[in-house]
Design a protein around this motif. Structure first.
Motif, short mmCIF file in Angstrom:
data_model
loop_
_atom_site.label_atom_id
_atom_site.label_comp_id
_atom_site.label_asym_id
_atom_site.label_seq_id
_atom_site.Cartn_x
_atom_site.Cartn_y
_atom_site.Cartn_z
N GLN A 20 -1.03 0.56 -17.10
CA GLN A 20 -0.34 -0.40 -16.25
C GLN A 20 -0.25 -1.69 -17.06
N LYS A 22 0.74 -4.67 -16.68
CA LYS A 22 0.31 -5.96 -16.15
C LYS A 22 -1.18 -6.20 -16.38
N GLN A 23 -1.96 -5.11 -16.39
CA GLN A 23 -3.40 -5.25 -16.59
C GLN A 23 -3.74 -5.75 -17.99
#
Length: 434
Positions: A20, A22-23
């Protein structure tokens, strides 16, 4: 250049796998400048012990001098030529050696594990069509199985995180109970549970063999299931059941082949030969993308015909790439010249001895080992255990990649006793710290 320089450029250009994105704002990737042996080095000189063999592919260490030399030599001869209408020495020699090792023949090449699974599924289906049984179109796999993330491979995978989003695109398949001994009833031995799981496979095929093309299985260890391990008797029974009902057995040895479970191929421990074997990951020692599918002479003969449409018209642009094949040949040379399987048995025995404190830790459950794979669960692990363990490990200089609450080690075979000691000591501390 500092790590930050490469992180900035990577953030703007790279979409990372199984991530992911965004992490990565809070947990950025580690920029790696070089590797040596079992160690990876970032651009600021910090090093990390590669305890997961860079996603299970590296067998003999980063920048191995012998594989490097083989690739330099091959670079001066031919880097690539298409395998449709042409052939070359590395692909011929590799195919011959894989045939001797597996007992199967006529290697068909792809570029990665998922493409090998796709090839095997298509070959099985097409074989039945060529043999006058076009109704055999279905596939069976194990619960919690993982076979890759292309659409065919994902269709026989049973990991919801990877599969559910794409369910409308996938073919239907059936999953039968896994022989993973962690699922056994209290008091039931791994062998007893494996036999019980095999009964479920037989019950399914007794009813559905007329429409089933193949049963695909990860032999002995289900990797993405958290290194679920099982007794070899399951493979022996699966072979007998598939023979009884006229169903192909596909051995997905992508993660477990090339010595990972203690023998060159995991199926050897059950004394069985599959109808198809899928190989990748360690095949090139972790150097270059390559996969192969080998099958029986009977299956090969069903495609050998004057009619073009009866042939297996599957292809990849880089099929049988000479550089990748030469890396694979160098990898096999190391196995032979260094008697790697025997050395690994001694190394595994040593690792099991020094792992005693870790195995006895009050939070550790189901400590297990198969060849050069170790795994265990952490009881009462927090929901974010995998991420926290990964981050704390990096801070300590140890690359781990837990699966849920399962911690595993799958190091390169060149790991030393001193490095094993350090890996175990750091892991023990991590359990208390996370």
């Amino acid at each position: 250049m500092k790590n930050s320089y490469w992180l900035t450029r990577s953030r703007e250009a790279v979409w990372h796998p199984c991530t992911q994105m965004k992490q990565l704002e809070d947990y950025p990737p580690v920029p790696i400048s070089r590797g040596e042996g079992i160690w990876l080095y970032d651009f600021e000189g910090r090093r990390y012990l590669d305890a997961v063999s860079s996603w299970w592919v590296n067998l003999f260490g980063h920048c191995n001098p012998r594989i490097n030399a083989a690739l330099r030599e091959q670079l001066e001869q031919i880097e690539h030529v298409m395998l449709a209408g042409f052939t070359h020495a590395p692909v011929i020699e590799l195919s011959e050696r894989l045939s001797r090792l597996t007992g199967l023949g006529h290697a068909f090449y792809g570029s990665d594990g998922a493409s090998a699974v796709e090839i095997a599924l298509k070959m099985s289906f097409h074989y039945w069509c060529n043999s006058g049984q076009p109704g055999k179109t279905e596939f069976v796999s194990l619960q919690n199985s993982y076979h890759g993330e292309t659409l065919g491979a994902l269709s026989v995978t049973d990991v919801a995180l990877f599969k559910d989003t794409y369910a409308p695109l996938l073919r239907h398949s059936v999953q039968v109970p896994s022989p993973d001994w962690r699922l056994a009833e209290p008091g039931e031995t791994p062998e007893q549970y494996a036999l019980r799981a095999a009964e479920s496979l037989e019950n399914h095929l007794a009813k559905h063999h007329a429409t089933t093309a193949a049963f695909i299985v990860e032999p002995l260890v289900q990797g993405a299931a958290g290194m679920g391990m099982y007794h070899p008797v399951y493979l022996k029974k699966a072979r007998e059941i598939c023979d009884r009902y006229g169903v192909h057995l596909i051995a997905d040895e992508i993660a477990v082949g090339f010595g990972r479970t203690g023998t060159m191929f995991a199926c050897e421990q059950a004394g069985v030969t599959a109808d198809f074997i899928c190989l990748s990951k360690g095949i090139t020692g972790g150097y270059l993308p390559l996969s192969a599918v080998l099958t029986t002479d009977t299956i090969y003969a069903a495609f050998y015909d004057d009619a073009t449409a009866r042939g297996f018209l599957h292809s990849h642009s880089y099929t049988g790439n000479p550089l990748a094949c030469r890396a694979a040949l160098a990898t096999l040379d190391i196995f032979e010249q260094d008697d790697v399987l025997a050395a690994n048995r001694n190394k595994a025995a040593y690792c099991n001895r020094v792992a005693a404190p870790l195995r006895d830790h009050p939070r550790v459950r189901n400590f297990r080992n198969a060849g050069m794979i170790w795994a265990f669960e952490i009881s009462d692990a927090p929901a974010d255990f995998a991420r926290r363990c990964y981050q704390r490990g990096l801070e300590a200089g140890l690359l781990l990649r837990p699966i849920g609450n399962t911690v595993y080690f799958m190091p390169p075979y060149v790991i030393s006793e001193a490095e094993i000691n350090w890996m175990m000591e750091v892991s023990y501390r991590l359990i208390d710290a996370v």
